[in-house]
Enzyme design. Structure first.
Site, PDB file in Angstrom:
ATOM      1  N   CYS A  64       0.818  -1.223   0.000  1.00 43.71           N
ATOM      2  CA  CYS A  64       0.000   0.000   0.000  1.00 43.71           C
ATOM      3  C   CYS A  64       0.846   1.266   0.000  1.00 43.71           C
ATOM      4  O   CYS A  64       0.338   2.347  -0.285  1.00 43.71           O
ATOM      5  CB  CYS A  64      -0.934   0.011   1.203  1.00 43.71           C
ATOM      6  SG  CYS A  64      -1.878  -1.489   1.320  1.00 43.71           S
ATOM      7  N   HIS A 121      -3.621   6.831   2.607  1.00 45.23           N
ATOM      8  CA  HIS A 121      -3.965   5.500   2.090  1.00 45.23           C
ATOM      9  C   HIS A 121      -5.359   5.143   2.589  1.00 45.23           C
ATOM     10  O   HIS A 121      -5.670   5.317   3.766  1.00 45.23           O
ATOM     11  CB  HIS A 121      -2.943   4.477   2.584  1.00 45.23           C
ATOM     12  CG  HIS A 121      -3.336   3.072   2.281  1.00 45.23           C
ATOM     13  ND1 HIS A 121      -3.760   2.687   1.029  1.00 45.23           N
ATOM     14  CD2 HIS A 121      -3.405   1.959   3.064  1.00 45.23           C
ATOM     15  CE1 HIS A 121      -4.063   1.403   1.067  1.00 45.23           C
ATOM     16  NE2 HIS A 121      -3.859   0.938   2.290  1.00 45.23           N
ATOM     17  N   ASN A 163     -10.029  -0.864   0.000  1.00 45.67           N
ATOM     18  CA  ASN A 163      -8.574  -0.717  -0.004  1.00 45.67           C
ATOM     19  C   ASN A 163      -8.025  -1.235  -1.334  1.00 45.67           C
ATOM     20  O   ASN A 163      -8.096  -2.428  -1.609  1.00 45.67           O
ATOM     21  CB  ASN A 163      -8.011  -1.518   1.180  1.00 45.67           C
ATOM     22  CG  ASN A 163      -6.502  -1.434   1.288  1.00 45.67           C
ATOM     23  OD1 ASN A 163      -5.828  -0.952   0.378  1.00 45.67           O
ATOM     24  ND2 ASN A 163      -5.978  -1.902   2.396  1.00 45.67           N
TER      25      ASN A 163
HETATM   26  N1  ACO Z   1     -18.604  -9.498   8.907  1.00 46.97           N
HETATM   27  C1  ACO Z   1     -19.097  -9.800  10.117  1.00 46.97           C
HETATM   28  N2  ACO Z   1     -18.348 -10.104  11.176  1.00 46.97           N
HETATM   29  C2  ACO Z   1     -17.023 -10.095  10.993  1.00 46.97           C
HETATM   30  C3  ACO Z   1     -16.440  -9.808   9.753  1.00 46.97           C
HETATM   31  C4  ACO Z   1     -17.287  -9.494   8.690  1.00 46.97           C
HETATM   32  N3  ACO Z   1     -16.838  -9.194   7.468  1.00 46.97           N
HETATM   33  N4  ACO Z   1     -15.091  -9.877   9.880  1.00 46.97           N
HETATM   34  C5  ACO Z   1     -14.839 -10.201  11.166  1.00 46.97           C
HETATM   35  N5  ACO Z   1     -16.007 -10.350  11.820  1.00 46.97           N
HETATM   36  C6  ACO Z   1     -16.186 -10.691  13.231  1.00 46.97           C
HETATM   37  C7  ACO Z   1     -15.016 -11.424  13.822  1.00 46.97           C
HETATM   38  O1  ACO Z   1     -15.087 -12.797  13.540  1.00 46.97           O
HETATM   39  C8  ACO Z   1     -15.175 -11.117  15.285  1.00 46.97           C
HETATM   40  O2  ACO Z   1     -16.148 -11.971  15.819  1.00 46.97           O
HETATM   41  P1  ACO Z   1     -15.930 -12.594  17.292  1.00 46.97           P
HETATM   42  O3  ACO Z   1     -15.900 -11.412  18.218  1.00 46.97           O
HETATM   43  O4  ACO Z   1     -17.111 -13.489  17.444  1.00 46.97           O
HETATM   44  O5  ACO Z   1     -14.605 -13.314  17.235  1.00 46.97           O
HETATM   45  C9  ACO Z   1     -15.767  -9.703  15.291  1.00 46.97           C
HETATM   46  O6  ACO Z   1     -16.320  -9.504  13.978  1.00 46.97           O
HETATM   47  C10 ACO Z   1     -14.746  -8.630  15.573  1.00 46.97           C
HETATM   48  O7  ACO Z   1     -13.632  -8.859  14.731  1.00 46.97           O
HETATM   49  P2  ACO Z   1     -12.354  -7.996  14.863  1.00 46.97           P
HETATM   50  O8  ACO Z   1     -11.272  -8.564  13.979  1.00 46.97           O
HETATM   51  O9  ACO Z   1     -12.042  -7.788  16.317  1.00 46.97           O
HETATM   52  O10 ACO Z   1     -12.865  -6.618  14.253  1.00 46.97           O
HETATM   53  P3  ACO Z   1     -12.136  -5.252  14.195  1.00 46.97           P
HETATM   54  O11 ACO Z   1     -12.948  -4.243  14.869  1.00 46.97           O
HETATM   55  O12 ACO Z   1     -10.669  -5.373  14.571  1.00 46.97           O
HETATM   56  O13 ACO Z   1     -12.198  -4.937  12.634  1.00 46.97           O
HETATM   57  C11 ACO Z   1     -10.863  -4.971  10.676  1.00 46.97           C
HETATM   58  C12 ACO Z   1     -11.588  -5.799  11.714  1.00 46.97           C
HETATM   59  C13 ACO Z   1     -11.872  -4.136   9.922  1.00 46.97           C
HETATM   60  C14 ACO Z   1     -10.176  -5.927   9.704  1.00 46.97           C
HETATM   61  C15 ACO Z   1      -9.844  -4.062  11.370  1.00 46.97           C
HETATM   62  O14 ACO Z   1      -9.056  -4.808  12.258  1.00 46.97           O
HETATM   63  C16 ACO Z   1      -8.948  -3.355  10.388  1.00 46.97           C
HETATM   64  O15 ACO Z   1      -9.391  -2.541   9.614  1.00 46.97           O
HETATM   65  N6  ACO Z   1      -7.643  -3.625  10.441  1.00 46.97           N
HETATM   66  C17 ACO Z   1      -6.695  -2.974   9.567  1.00 46.97           C
HETATM   67  C18 ACO Z   1      -6.812  -3.598   8.225  1.00 46.97           C
HETATM   68  C19 ACO Z   1      -6.017  -2.845   7.241  1.00 46.97           C
HETATM   69  O16 ACO Z   1      -6.022  -1.660   7.196  1.00 46.97           O
HETATM   70  N7  ACO Z   1      -5.345  -3.615   6.407  1.00 46.97           N
HETATM   71  C20 ACO Z   1      -4.633  -3.174   5.329  1.00 46.97           C
HETATM   72  C21 ACO Z   1      -3.487  -2.224   5.668  1.00 46.97           C
HETATM   73  S1  ACO Z   1      -2.168  -2.393   4.644  1.00 46.97           S
HETATM   74  C22 ACO Z   1      -2.740  -2.726   3.177  1.00 46.97           C
HETATM   75  O17 ACO Z   1      -3.553  -1.986   2.775  1.00 46.97           O
HETATM   76  C23 ACO Z   1      -2.315  -3.930   2.374  1.00 46.97           C
END
Ligand code: ACO
Length: 339
Positions: free
Chosen positions: A125, A266, A296
């Site tokens: 990214c 980003h 993204n």
């Molecule tokens: N739909 C419904 N529920 C979901 C989904 C979904 N798509 N995805 C995860 N869940 C659930 C999980 O299983 C979890 O359930 P549980 O509590 O029963 O275990 C719950 O939702 C919470 O999951 P978390 O992973 O704790 O959710 P979080 O608030 O951390 O959000 C996310 C997840 C959106 C991926 C976040 O962590 C994030 O944005 N991280 C950064 C990602 C990023 O920016 N990546 C790229 C950067 S670099 C690049 O671009 C290559």
């Protein structure tokens, strides 16, 4: 062997962006459609990420095809012909082929001169910022005159469409800029800060398919060729590193955050952008945000947003723009541009 017709200008004082362009494939995949395919919901995706829909390239629409569309728009904006380009850098983690570089395919499709240097950059990214800095340094050396810098991704081919924790986040698209020399030292790319936190590689990576773990029928079955991410850890690092990188470059140039007219970050997650705005004590409307429409798009994210910001009148001559990125590697970077 082609004869070299490359100009040898005197070293320019600085480098400027002469034009921008972008391309998004026509196919739209909404959260509602994803909700029909897996256990997710529009409400969950919007609340956690701000993403409402993403673009998905068709089977016959390659990374190089999208790159060519964005590049052609950037060339038209810069009022330059392909023949005037002597450097092409494509930032991507989804090349058409593992070998050779996608830049070579883009060169051929665009009809760039055979004397143009063409290569790819893989910094996920942050790839566009790495490529932009490289192009500006090469032009700054006086040995190249006009560069095309493209960020492009067909991430839909490397996400695991059965993994709801990652597949809802990513999309396809392309953005491009044309860079050239300028005699005005206070206009153009004022500076960049690039870095990487290589000890965190396994927070966000594709384990299979490289030379460390070549493809096997078993690895294909196990889905080892798709993106694996520890979302929570990546989120925390993204906020911290992007804030630090932004502060670092501002300090380096003796600027305060409130002197920035537009931040083009980003576009990974709206909550990451909101947190950075809060830490930099800037109102969110100072940020250009299109993550809701594209998700993204990795290396394409910043040039796609930059082009949309310019075309929407959010960036005008004289403005100061801050670009800031974070991605797999874990790479990061920031850049300051005076228009
Ligand atoms: N739909 C419904 N529920 C979901 C989904 C979904 N798509 N995805 C995860 N869940 C659930 C999980 O299983 C979890 O359930 P549980 O509590 O029963 O275990 C719950 O939702 C919470 O999951 P978390 O992973 O704790 O959710 P979080 O608030 O951390 O959000 C996310 C997840 C959106 C991926 C976040 O962590 C994030 O944005 N991280 C950064 C990602 C990023 O920016 N990546 C790229 C950067 S670099 C690049 O671009 C290559």
């Amino acid at each position: 062997m082609p004869s070299s017709s490359r100009a040898k200008p005197a070293a320019p004082v600085s480098t400027v962006i002469l034009g921008t362009g972008s391309f998004a494939p026509a196919g739209v995949l909404t959260n509602a459609e994803l909700s029909q395919r897996m256990d997710t919901s529009d409400e969950w995706i919007v609340t956690r990420t701000g993403i409402r829909e993403r673009r998905i390239a068709g089977p016959g629409e390659s990374t190089s095809d999208m790159a060519v569309q964005a590049a052609a728009a950037a060339l038209a904006d810069a009022k330059l012909a392909p023949a005037e380009i002597d450097l092409l850098i494509v930032a991507t983690i989804t090349p058409d082929l593992t070998m050779p570089a996608t830049a070579c395919m883009v060169q051929a499709k665009l009809g760039l001169p055979t004397t143009a240097a063409c290569f790819d950059v893989n910094a996920a990214c942050s790839g566009f910022l790495y490529a932009l800095d490289t192009a500006c340094a090469m032009i700054g050396s006086g040995r190249y005159r006009h560069a095309l810098v493209i960020g492009v991704e067909k991430l839909s081919t490397i996400v695991d469409w059965t993994d709801r924790t990652t597949c809802v986040l990513f999309g396809d698209g392309a953005g491009a800029v044309v860079v050239g020399p300028s005699s005005k030292p206070d206009v153009g790319l004022l500076g960049t800060r690039l870095g990487a936190l290589g000890e965190n590689v396994e927070l966000l990576y594709i384990p299979g398919g490289g030379s460390a773990a070549p493809a096997t029928p078993e690895s294909l079955k196990a889905g080892a060729h798709t993106i694996k991410m520890k979302g929570k850890e990546v989120f925390k690092l993204a906020v911290r590193v992007m804030e630090e990188s932004a502060r670092d470059i501002l300090e380096q140039h003796g600027l305060r955050a409130d002197q920035i007219d537009c931040v083009v970050p980003h576009q990974a997650n709206l909550r990451i952008i909101e947190a950075i705005a809060q830490y930099l004590e800037l109102p969110l409307d100072r940020f250009f945000i299109n993550v809701g429409r594209y998700g993204n798009t990795s290396a394409a994210s910043i040039p796609l947003a930059l082009d949309e910001a310019r075309r929407a009148g959010r960036i005008k001559n004289g403005d100061l723009t801050l670009l800031v990125a974070f991605g797999a590697g874990l790479t990061y970077g920031s850049a300051l541009i005076r228009w």
